[in-house]
Design a protein around this motif. Structure first.
Motif, mmCIF file in Angstrom:
data_model
loop_
_atom_site.group_PDB
_atom_site.id
_atom_site.type_symbol
_atom_site.label_atom_id
_atom_site.label_comp_id
_atom_site.label_asym_id
_atom_site.label_seq_id
_atom_site.Cartn_x
_atom_site.Cartn_y
_atom_site.Cartn_z
ATOM 1 N N ARG A 33 19.829 -50.108 -12.005
ATOM 2 C CA ARG A 33 20.325 -48.766 -12.338
ATOM 3 C C ARG A 33 21.730 -48.839 -12.931
ATOM 4 O O ARG A 33 22.058 -48.097 -13.857
ATOM 5 N N LEU A 34 22.576 -49.720 -12.409
ATOM 6 C CA LEU A 34 23.912 -49.865 -12.984
ATOM 7 C C LEU A 34 23.805 -50.335 -14.436
ATOM 8 O O LEU A 34 24.479 -49.803 -15.322
ATOM 9 N N VAL A 35 22.937 -51.316 -14.684
ATOM 10 C CA VAL A 35 22.776 -51.828 -16.046
ATOM 11 C C VAL A 35 22.252 -50.727 -16.968
ATOM 12 O O VAL A 35 22.714 -50.581 -18.100
ATOM 13 N N GLU A 36 21.316 -49.925 -16.473
ATOM 14 C CA GLU A 36 20.786 -48.833 -17.296
ATOM 15 C C GLU A 36 21.880 -47.850 -17.696
ATOM 16 O O GLU A 36 21.839 -47.285 -18.792
ATOM 17 N N ALA A 37 22.867 -47.647 -16.814
ATOM 18 C CA ALA A 37 23.968 -46.733 -17.124
ATOM 19 C C ALA A 37 24.885 -47.306 -18.208
ATOM 20 O O ALA A 37 25.642 -46.569 -18.831
ATOM 21 N N MET A 38 24.790 -48.623 -18.432
ATOM 22 C CA MET A 38 25.659 -49.293 -19.406
ATOM 23 C C MET A 38 25.095 -49.296 -20.819
ATOM 24 O O MET A 38 25.823 -49.586 -21.764
ATOM 25 N N VAL A 39 23.808 -49.044 -20.971
ATOM 26 C CA VAL A 39 23.152 -49.249 -22.271
ATOM 27 C C VAL A 39 22.360 -48.018 -22.696
ATOM 28 O O VAL A 39 21.937 -47.228 -21.849
ATOM 29 N N PRO A 40 22.140 -47.865 -24.002
ATOM 30 C CA PRO A 40 21.276 -46.774 -24.467
ATOM 31 C C PRO A 40 19.798 -47.081 -24.181
ATOM 32 O O PRO A 40 19.452 -48.222 -23.845
#
Length: 197
Positions: A33-40
């Motif tokens: 989830r953290l990674v998803e918040a970083m990328v489109p």
């Protein structure tokens, strides 16, 4: 792989533990989830030290293109079985060269969770971080997390990252965005390529 040689049941036990946690409805994808918040949406993500694929599998189901790499063939086999869709490779992160395996495009993000950095041979740490940088897009970022007391002090890790051409964008003490403090017992470092490297 030293850990596996010392305990031949380690990998299968690890796989079963995460399968049981998932079956019990536990949250095992907070790092993703953290990674998803970083990328489109529909980004390209490298799951470095992917283990049995819990994060890469989740990111793939969320619509991202995922490639996972782990040195342990038992864990990669479990990832292939439990999480079809991403491309899973057996490989040493210190020798990471995905273009040689037909994966030419760079990644928008690298996620390296599960204390992977602390399991690496100390002599390979800077090279692994260099290879993360090499596989990122110009504005891509790597999210690397591991715990204290595992033989890799956080200041040393941050120095190694800088030597590899990566600088911190954000330092956290958890994958759920709590700030990093001097006494934190866990580090999540969101790193980007240094301007002049």
């Amino acid at each position: 792989m030293q850990k596996v040689r010392a305990d031949p049941g380690h990998s299968s036990g690890y796989v079963e533990r995460f399968r049981a946690l998932a079956a019990a409805g536990e949250d095992i994808v907070g790092e993703a989830r953290l990674v998803e918040a970083m990328v489109p949406p529909r980004s390209r993500i490298l799951d470095a030290g992917c283990g049995p694929g819990r994060l890469g599998g989740h990111l793939h189901r969320s619509g991202h293109t995922v490639v996972g790499v782990d040195v342990d063939p038992t864990l990669v086999a479990a990832a292939q079985e439990d999480h079809p869709g991403p491309r899973w490779f057996v490989g040493d992160l210190a020798e990471l060269d995905l273009p040689a395996r037909g994966v030419a495009e760079p990644f928008d993000a690298v996620v390296c969770a599960g204390n992977v950095m602390a399991f690496l041979a100390p002599s390979t740490r800077i090279e692994v971080l260099r290879r993360f940088r090499r596989h990122l897009t110009a504005d891509g970022r790597a999210a690397v997390g591991f715990g204290a007391g595992r033989g890799y002090p956080f200041p040393e890790f941050l120095q190694d990252a800088e030597q590899a051409g990566l600088v911190p964008d954000l330092l956290l003490s958890t994958w759920d965005l709590r700030p990093f403090r001097e006494d934190s017992d866990f580090l999540v470092a969101v790193l980007r390529a240094a301007e002049h490297h």
